[in-house]
Design a protein around this motif. Structure first.
Motif, PDB file in Angstrom:
ATOM      1  N   TYR A  67       0.833  -1.195   0.000  1.00  0.00           N
ATOM      2  CA  TYR A  67       0.000   0.000   0.000  1.00  0.00           C
ATOM      3  C   TYR A  67       0.865   1.241   0.000  1.00  0.00           C
ATOM      4  O   TYR A  67       1.907   1.293   0.650  1.00  0.00           O
ATOM      5  CB  TYR A  67      -0.920   0.008   1.231  1.00  0.00           C
ATOM      6  N   CYS A  68       0.424   2.241  -0.741  1.00  0.00           N
ATOM      7  CA  CYS A  68       1.010   3.577  -0.724  1.00  0.00           C
ATOM      8  C   CYS A  68      -0.052   4.462  -0.085  1.00  0.00           C
ATOM      9  O   CYS A  68      -1.063   4.781  -0.732  1.00  0.00           O
ATOM     10  CB  CYS A  68       1.340   4.057  -2.133  1.00  0.00           C
ATOM     11  N   ASN A  70      -3.251   4.939   1.785  1.00  0.00           N
ATOM     12  CA  ASN A  70      -4.438   4.131   2.047  1.00  0.00           C
ATOM     13  C   ASN A  70      -4.908   3.305   0.859  1.00  0.00           C
ATOM     14  O   ASN A  70      -5.965   2.683   0.917  1.00  0.00           O
ATOM     15  CB  ASN A  70      -5.598   5.036   2.501  1.00  0.00           C
ATOM     16  N   THR A  94       6.064   6.039   2.672  1.00  0.00           N
ATOM     17  CA  THR A  94       4.669   5.952   2.200  1.00  0.00           C
ATOM     18  C   THR A  94       4.255   4.539   1.813  1.00  0.00           C
ATOM     19  O   THR A  94       3.123   4.327   1.415  1.00  0.00           O
ATOM     20  CB  THR A  94       4.451   6.874   0.982  1.00  0.00           C
ATOM     21  N   PHE A  96       3.598   0.548   2.675  1.00  0.00           N
ATOM     22  CA  PHE A  96       3.256  -0.306   3.819  1.00  0.00           C
ATOM     23  C   PHE A  96       2.830  -1.692   3.351  1.00  0.00           C
ATOM     24  O   PHE A  96       2.353  -1.857   2.231  1.00  0.00           O
ATOM     25  CB  PHE A  96       2.095   0.309   4.606  1.00  0.00           C
ATOM     26  N   ASP A  97       2.951  -2.665   4.269  1.00  0.00           N
ATOM     27  CA  ASP A  97       2.420  -4.003   3.972  1.00  0.00           C
ATOM     28  C   ASP A  97       0.908  -3.985   4.199  1.00  0.00           C
ATOM     29  O   ASP A  97       0.355  -2.964   4.626  1.00  0.00           O
ATOM     30  CB  ASP A  97       3.144  -5.072   4.796  1.00  0.00           C
ATOM     31  N   ASN A  99      -0.878  -4.944   6.499  1.00  0.00           N
ATOM     32  CA  ASN A  99      -1.247  -4.610   7.879  1.00  0.00           C
ATOM     33  C   ASN A  99      -0.836  -3.184   8.243  1.00  0.00           C
ATOM     34  O   ASN A  99      -0.842  -2.818   9.414  1.00  0.00           O
ATOM     35  CB  ASN A  99      -0.601  -5.595   8.856  1.00  0.00           C
ATOM     36  N   TYR A 100      -0.445  -2.413   7.252  1.00  0.00           N
ATOM     37  CA  TYR A 100       0.001  -1.030   7.393  1.00  0.00           C
ATOM     38  C   TYR A 100       1.247  -0.889   8.269  1.00  0.00           C
ATOM     39  O   TYR A 100       1.439   0.106   8.939  1.00  0.00           O
ATOM     40  CB  TYR A 100      -1.133  -0.109   7.874  1.00  0.00           C
ATOM     41  N   SER A 102       5.421  -0.675   8.235  1.00  0.00           N
ATOM     42  CA  SER A 102       6.465  -0.240   7.307  1.00  0.00           C
ATOM     43  C   SER A 102       7.176  -1.455   6.713  1.00  0.00           C
ATOM     44  O   SER A 102       7.389  -2.456   7.398  1.00  0.00           O
ATOM     45  CB  SER A 102       7.483   0.623   8.048  1.00  0.00           C
TER      46      SER A 102
END
Length: 183
Positions: A67-68, A70, A94, A96-97, A99-100, A102
């Motif tokens: 994810y970049c 949201n 910016t 994320f995996d 699960n948000y 890093s």
């Protein structure tokens, strides 16, 4: 394309269809700075100027999309040739995996879609890195004094601190250094 159900009777629409079969071979550079904003070159084959060419960043460990912010990390790419596209890598902060969390300095894959978000499944890895910083720069005392307009060799140790916590001292030799002022 003509279609048949019985092997004898075929449709007569003569509609034309295009099939895209992209394949990713490499990405350059394979390491990008954490600040992002680096243009990466993806080499492969089967790329086409469809106006819908995108790159998606994927977790190397489990194949899940990253994810970049949201939304899924889908980045528009620039078509260069049927063997090359370019895209701008986002900043590490910016990305994320699922699960948000890093992604840190773990490698991730680059997958390409030429049309309709149908992505390759053979992506190649790319990874963030952080530039080392100079921790200290000191003179080792030789020579003790430099005089105006003299030619000398100066050896300066520099401590380099890497993001992993490792420090290393390297030496820089300045040969034939001409001093402007006495120091």
């Amino acid at each position: 394309v003509q279609i048949t159900l019985n092997g004898i009777d075929y449709t007569t629409s003569n509609a034309t269809y295009t099939f895209y079969d992209a394949f990713v071979l490499s990405v350059d550079p394979p390491y990008v700075p954490v600040e992002g904003n680096t243009v990466a070159k993806v080499l492969g084959y089967g790329f086409a100027d469809t106006g819908e060419i995108n790159v998606q960043l994927v977790d190397s460990s489990n194949g899940q999309p990253l994810y970049c912010g949201n939304s899924l990390c889908v980045i528009p790419a620039k078509f260069v040739s049927q063997n090359e596209i370019h895209f701008t890598v986002p900043a590490q902060s910016t990305v994320f995996d699922p699960n948000y969390a890093s992604i840190g300095f773990q490698p991730f894959k680059v997958e390409v879609s030429v049309y309709n978000n149908d992505y390759t499944s053979n992506g190649v890895e790319i990874q963030y890195f952080q530039q080392p910083t100079v921790g200290a720069m000191t003179s080792d005392g030789s020579p003790k004094k430099l005089h105006v307009n003299t030619l000398d060799t100066v050896r300066i140790p520099i401590s380099i601190n890497y993001p992993t916590g490792i420090s290393k001292t390297v030496f820089i030799n300045f040969a034939k250094l001409r001093c402007k002022y006495t120091v």
